[in-house]
Design an enzyme around this catalytic site. Sequence first.
Site, PDB file in Angstrom:
ATOM      1  N   HIS A 330       0.853  -1.185   0.000  1.00  0.00           N
ATOM      2  CA  HIS A 330       0.000   0.000   0.000  1.00  0.00           C
ATOM      3  C   HIS A 330       0.888   1.234   0.000  1.00  0.00           C
ATOM      4  O   HIS A 330       2.014   1.201   0.500  1.00  0.00           O
ATOM      5  CB  HIS A 330      -0.926   0.000   1.223  1.00  0.00           C
ATOM      6  CG  HIS A 330      -1.973   1.061   1.185  1.00  0.00           C
ATOM      7  ND1 HIS A 330      -1.792   2.313   1.737  1.00  0.00           N
ATOM      8  CD2 HIS A 330      -3.221   1.060   0.650  1.00  0.00           C
ATOM      9  CE1 HIS A 330      -2.878   3.025   1.544  1.00  0.00           C
ATOM     10  NE2 HIS A 330      -3.762   2.306   0.881  1.00  0.00           N
ATOM     11  N   ASP A 389      -7.764  -5.114  -0.143  1.00  0.00           N
ATOM     12  CA  ASP A 389      -8.236  -5.803  -1.345  1.00  0.00           C
ATOM     13  C   ASP A 389      -7.994  -7.306  -1.287  1.00  0.00           C
ATOM     14  O   ASP A 389      -8.671  -8.066  -1.983  1.00  0.00           O
ATOM     15  CB  ASP A 389      -7.555  -5.226  -2.593  1.00  0.00           C
ATOM     16  CG  ASP A 389      -7.980  -3.800  -2.866  1.00  0.00           C
ATOM     17  OD1 ASP A 389      -9.167  -3.500  -2.681  1.00  0.00           O
ATOM     18  OD2 ASP A 389      -7.122  -2.980  -3.253  1.00  0.00           O
TER      19      ASP A 389
END
Length: 453
Positions: A330, A389
């Site tokens: 991320h 995700d």
Amino acid sequence: MNSKITDKMIEKLSSRAVLNDPINPDLYEKYDVKRGLRNANGTGVLVGLTRIGDVVGYEIGANGEKIPVPGRLMYRGYDVIDLVKDAESHDDYCYEQCAYLLLMGELPTKEELQNFRDFLGSVRSLPPNFTEDMIMKAPSQDIMNKLARGVLASYSYDENPEDRSVPNIMRQCIELISRFSTLAAYGYQARRRYYENQSMFIHNPIPALSTAENFLHLIRPDGKYTKLEAQVLDLALIIHAEHGGGNNSSLTVHVVSSADTDTYSAIAAAVGSLKGRRHGGANIRVVEMMDEIKENVKDWSSEKEIRDYLYKIAKKQAFDNTGLIYGMGHAVYTISDPRALLLREKAKQLAEEKGCLEEFNLYRTIEQVAPEILMEVHHSDKRICANVDLYSGFVYSMLNIPRELFTPIFAISRIAGWSAHRIEEIVAGGRIYRPAYKNVCEERKYIPIDDRK
């Protein structure tokens, strides 16, 4: 003009455009361009101030280096984990409370929350004739496209669409927060009917239900769901509702709103941003990657088999040959993504109910071993963690939600954050966004049309 000639013309024009539009990568460094609005160390360029949300994944040390810290997601100064735990202790749904907090800036009392829920329930149905005229008569293969068009079409059903006063914008935003789930669900039903030749089920929203409950009610033929299913979807909506002003779609709301346009134009632009595969479509890539892993890893309990295949993916020898293990890493979170931790906990509960524990354990193993594999293959010491995700697509699949609805669910959630950013820009902005672009095209002498070859 036939289609073959048209295709050739378009191909020729495209080739010319590509040929004349490249920019030497060295020029970005020469002019210190912040590509993607990011600094050289990966941090975002500071372009504004916000009181809505914060994403914490590292601290900046005295020498300017990033120091990894456990991830935190803050809504109006409150840790999202505390919001979730409080709602769980009362066996209650929390997305509506999060939406209230993001919009109003304060936690609601029980009475304020109930009044807000009642208001959302009262406007969840679409305006008269909207479903037939704007959704059924113009279906779309992509539901995000249908959602954006539904937002823009809402302008025509608003008696006061151009009023930029905060009370009117608040009213518009609350209506959109309430109706996004209906717009997405009906868009999905129209897609089933016109593109998949399947039956279409148009249920009416039930005012007393939460956003998560209503969505499951609207997309399922029998309208039924379990309490755990609705609670898991509610959690997904909570953790996707806001993610700081710097994410692409929230920034889009600020940029478009700063031009002093109407609410529907600003929110539709955000939907277009979220539709992008680099933004809201990432969880679908995870599920597609997992399809391939499950096909090629025969023993899901074997860490060695899983490691071997992840090495192939990381070395660009499997899946899409990008070297990316989707669901890992991320831009801000380093040690942990709090959204992934919260969703992983609920995913396990749902997997136990659905008989999917073997598959859950596969995801869990990937979460544990992928970071070191990526660091080794890419010769990097950058610490990474699983992002939200990794588990969101798995959760939606266990809820029997079709993949074409994965990104719309993101939008159903994020409309709360977008609305807060829309109001913040109107109240505290005051200047149109106008960043600079350096022109690197040399000046040329004009050639009259008769002299061109």
